[in-house]
Scaffold this motif. Sequence first.
Motif, mmCIF file in Angstrom:
data_model
loop_
_atom_site.group_PDB
_atom_site.id
_atom_site.type_symbol
_atom_site.label_atom_id
_atom_site.label_comp_id
_atom_site.label_asym_id
_atom_site.label_seq_id
_atom_site.Cartn_x
_atom_site.Cartn_y
_atom_site.Cartn_z
ATOM 1 N N PHE A 18 -0.460 7.129 60.486
ATOM 2 C CA PHE A 18 -1.246 6.860 59.279
ATOM 3 C C PHE A 18 -2.327 5.825 59.572
ATOM 4 C CE2 PHE A 18 1.663 9.083 56.419
ATOM 5 C CZ PHE A 18 0.793 9.491 55.424
ATOM 6 N N ASP A 19 -2.014 4.841 60.375
ATOM 7 C CA ASP A 19 -3.012 3.830 60.738
ATOM 8 C C ASP A 19 -4.155 4.453 61.542
ATOM 9 O OD1 ASP A 19 -1.516 1.940 59.451
ATOM 10 O OD2 ASP A 19 -0.497 1.234 61.263
ATOM 11 N N ASN A 20 -3.802 5.333 62.481
ATOM 12 C CA ASN A 20 -4.842 5.987 63.273
ATOM 13 C C ASN A 20 -5.732 6.879 62.410
ATOM 14 O OD1 ASN A 20 -3.946 4.802 65.641
ATOM 15 N ND2 ASN A 20 -2.505 6.468 66.094
ATOM 16 N N LEU A 21 -5.097 7.633 61.512
ATOM 17 C CA LEU A 21 -5.874 8.495 60.607
ATOM 18 C C LEU A 21 -6.757 7.669 59.687
ATOM 19 C CD1 LEU A 21 -3.255 11.235 59.644
ATOM 20 C CD2 LEU A 21 -5.222 11.462 61.164
ATOM 21 N N GLU A 22 -6.256 6.568 59.259
ATOM 22 C CA GLU A 22 -7.050 5.706 58.366
ATOM 23 C C GLU A 22 -8.290 5.187 59.087
ATOM 24 O OE1 GLU A 22 -6.240 2.036 55.238
ATOM 25 O OE2 GLU A 22 -4.818 2.444 56.861
ATOM 26 N N LYS A 23 -8.126 4.782 60.349
ATOM 27 C CA LYS A 23 -9.270 4.311 61.130
ATOM 28 C C LYS A 23 -10.277 5.439 61.357
ATOM 29 C CE LYS A 23 -6.652 0.768 63.638
ATOM 30 N NZ LYS A 23 -6.155 0.327 64.967
ATOM 31 N N HIS A 24 -9.789 6.617 61.678
ATOM 32 C CA HIS A 24 -10.698 7.736 61.956
ATOM 33 C C HIS A 24 -11.481 8.155 60.711
ATOM 34 C CE1 HIS A 24 -12.260 11.366 63.801
ATOM 35 N NE2 HIS A 24 -11.876 12.037 62.721
ATOM 36 N N ASP A 126 -1.000 8.240 48.553
ATOM 37 C CA ASP A 126 0.154 9.146 48.453
ATOM 38 C C ASP A 126 1.010 9.084 49.710
ATOM 39 O OD1 ASP A 126 -0.781 9.910 45.990
ATOM 40 O OD2 ASP A 126 -1.770 11.745 46.719
ATOM 41 N N GLY A 127 0.372 8.983 50.876
ATOM 42 C CA GLY A 127 1.129 8.907 52.117
ATOM 43 C C GLY A 127 1.967 7.635 52.194
ATOM 44 N N ARG A 128 1.329 6.513 51.832
ATOM 45 C CA ARG A 128 2.091 5.263 51.861
ATOM 46 C C ARG A 128 3.212 5.258 50.818
ATOM 47 N NH1 ARG A 128 -3.210 3.243 52.740
ATOM 48 N NH2 ARG A 128 -3.431 2.355 54.824
ATOM 49 N N LYS A 129 2.952 5.880 49.700
ATOM 50 C CA LYS A 129 3.984 5.953 48.665
ATOM 51 C C LYS A 129 5.179 6.774 49.151
ATOM 52 C CE LYS A 129 4.660 7.359 43.851
ATOM 53 N NZ LYS A 129 4.033 7.974 42.651
ATOM 54 N N ALA A 130 4.904 7.936 49.774
ATOM 55 C CA ALA A 130 5.986 8.760 50.312
ATOM 56 C C ALA A 130 6.730 8.020 51.418
ATOM 57 C CB ALA A 130 5.413 10.069 50.829
ATOM 58 N N GLN A 131 5.965 7.303 52.246
ATOM 59 C CA GLN A 131 6.604 6.551 53.308
ATOM 60 C C GLN A 131 7.479 5.427 52.755
ATOM 61 O OE1 GLN A 131 3.752 5.122 56.091
ATOM 62 N NE2 GLN A 131 5.267 4.274 57.502
ATOM 63 N N GLN A 132 7.014 4.802 51.702
ATOM 64 C CA GLN A 132 7.803 3.746 51.074
ATOM 65 C C GLN A 132 9.073 4.311 50.438
ATOM 66 O OE1 GLN A 132 6.908 0.543 51.369
ATOM 67 N NE2 GLN A 132 8.837 -0.046 50.402
ATOM 68 N N TYR A 213 8.833 17.604 56.244
ATOM 69 C CA TYR A 213 8.441 19.015 56.324
ATOM 70 C C TYR A 213 7.570 19.475 55.149
ATOM 71 C CZ TYR A 213 11.761 19.457 60.136
ATOM 72 O OH TYR A 213 12.425 19.305 61.333
ATOM 73 N N THR A 214 7.463 18.667 54.129
ATOM 74 C CA THR A 214 6.672 19.095 52.968
ATOM 75 C C THR A 214 5.642 18.051 52.553
ATOM 76 O OG1 THR A 214 8.558 20.376 52.161
ATOM 77 C CG2 THR A 214 6.787 19.916 50.606
ATOM 78 N N ILE A 215 6.110 16.863 52.201
ATOM 79 C CA ILE A 215 5.207 15.850 51.627
ATOM 80 C C ILE A 215 4.189 15.380 52.662
ATOM 81 C CG2 ILE A 215 5.097 13.568 50.583
ATOM 82 C CD1 ILE A 215 7.883 14.082 49.417
ATOM 83 N N ILE A 216 4.675 14.888 53.788
ATOM 84 C CA ILE A 216 3.762 14.369 54.806
ATOM 85 C C ILE A 216 2.840 15.461 55.360
ATOM 86 C CG2 ILE A 216 3.649 13.347 57.107
ATOM 87 C CD1 ILE A 216 4.252 11.411 54.834
ATOM 88 N N PRO A 217 3.355 16.665 55.680
ATOM 89 C CA PRO A 217 2.429 17.710 56.127
ATOM 90 C C PRO A 217 1.354 18.028 55.094
ATOM 91 C CG PRO A 217 4.645 18.306 56.731
ATOM 92 C CD PRO A 217 4.764 17.086 55.863
ATOM 93 N N ASN A 218 1.730 18.032 53.804
ATOM 94 C CA ASN A 218 0.728 18.291 52.766
ATOM 95 C C ASN A 218 -0.339 17.204 52.737
ATOM 96 O OD1 ASN A 218 1.957 20.660 51.974
ATOM 97 N ND2 ASN A 218 3.153 19.696 50.327
ATOM 98 N N ILE A 223 -5.853 15.450 54.210
ATOM 99 C CA ILE A 223 -6.753 14.580 54.985
ATOM 100 C C ILE A 223 -7.571 15.409 55.969
ATOM 101 C CG2 ILE A 223 -6.823 12.711 56.679
ATOM 102 C CD1 ILE A 223 -4.348 11.520 55.327
ATOM 103 N N GLN A 224 -6.936 16.389 56.591
ATOM 104 C CA GLN A 224 -7.663 17.266 57.515
ATOM 105 C C GLN A 224 -8.741 18.057 56.790
ATOM 106 O OE1 GLN A 224 -5.096 19.884 59.717
ATOM 107 N NE2 GLN A 224 -6.807 20.884 60.807
#
Length: 563
Positions: A18-24, A126-132, A213-218, A223-224
């Motif tokens: 997530f950090d790498n994607l955020e930087k990119h 949303d990603g950080r929320k799912a991760q939390q 398999y669902t939340i993070i891939p979505n 993001i992609q």
Amino acid sequence: METGGKVMLKVQELRDQFDNLEKHTQWGIDFVERYTKFVKERSEIELNYAKQIRNLSKKYQPKKNSREEEENKYSSCRAFLSTLNELQDYAGQHELVAENLTAQIIAELAKYTQELKAERKSHFHDGRKAQQQIENSWKQLEACKRRFERDCKEADRAQQYFEKMDADINVTKADVEKARQQSQMRHQMASDSKNEYAAYLQKFNQEQNDHYYTIIPNIFQKIQDMEEKRIERLGESMRTFAEVDRQILPIVGKCLDGITTAAESIESKNDSKQVVDSYKSGFEPPGDVEFEDYGQAMKRAVSETSLSNSRGESKPEKPTKRQGKLWPFIKKNKGSGPEDFSHLPPEQRRKKLQAKIDDLNKDIQKEMDQRDALTKMKDVYIKNPQMGDPTSLDPRLGEIAQNIDKLQAEVQKFEGWLAEVEGRMPVKSDPPTKRQSAVFETQNNAPVTNNCAQDRESSPDGSYTEEPSSEPPVKAADPEFDDEFEEEEVLPTIGTCKALYPFEGTNEGTISITEGELLYVIEEDKGDGWTRVRRNEEQEGYVPTSYVEVFLDNNTKEPWRDW
């Protein structure tokens, strides 16, 4: 514990991604803003270029009431003016480029950048929320497991204590029963903790499966998609960048074609003909210079009777330096010149007079239009007195009538001068007259007559006077030989004249006169509009014939113009 460590490792790896994607994605937004700034600076360059082109075109536009405006009669000047006008359209196309870049790229990318920032923020939230959430579930699972472990240990200790009490014969039944109940309760708590741990473990596994398999891939897919859309949007902007320039190419091509057409319309022959028509003087070319035999004049016997003038004076006049010169080489008058433009050559004078007449006729037409308009207004006032007083227009009508009379008088005056010029213009088919400074008879020891003593000076317009003579003309002397004899005999007077108007003789060969002044006539007008006069023995020159009233002596022929 090993399984729990793997799960924590995956969570940590996910956090790193997530950090790498955020930087990119932040770099992608910065790139869009950088490209927007590039287009903005290009737009400013186009605007500045168009402004400089317009200023350049305006700088070289012909100014009103200037010589540059008069030069537009030449085809090369008109072609240059067309080039300047085409440059105005050319600058307009560059302004259009700047306008389209601002509207189609800069404004759109600025709006899209704001939307992109909001979308990126939402996805990473949303990603950080799912991760939390998965981290919190893992912590609760760990808490259930530790509680279950603690309850199991407590149950084992309670069982061991009960067995010890039951084996001890010194312990009462009540204490044994109490220990048994405590053991059973601990076992029940351990069983409950086990069931709770098993249930929460099942729930965590489901949540973990959904998370990975669902939340993070979505979220990663969104993001992609966002990143791909950003790249496509940049590509569209770059295509628009090129298309904006391509759209103006037809108009720019027409501007360049217009410049080429203007260049091809230049006609060198017509331009040179314009110069000839503008500066041709209308003078008749001088005739051949005849030979002056000064050697014969030195041998002749000079008598008092042969030097007497037409009025019978026996005293010879003091010779003066020759003043006749070719008119085209006389210095031009730097002043404004007289009203009738008599200081100009005939052709130029005719053009000036015609232009003056045209201007006066335009002024007369304007005055007549005003008079007609006021007359109609007066008729309306007469028919409808409530609209105004008809007599209030009389002063203005009288003033206009006076102006018309003055202008018409001016037109008549200039038309008279024009007719005078056109009547004296030389005919191209006429052969040029011969120029003779002095003619001497070549008879041996013959006395010099009055006609032979007269110096044939040139008149100001390039034509030269000749008195009829029975003797054949002699060829002109060599110029080097002529320089040794700078002085000639003075022409005799043939009458008198009175100055009707003042005249400033600023050109070489002319003489200034004042109104009412009396002078001697030494050479009458031969049709060129000039009369040669003398004030005293030292001062003589040409004056316009229309400026003097000539009185010839009885033994001479009448003047060319009646006064």
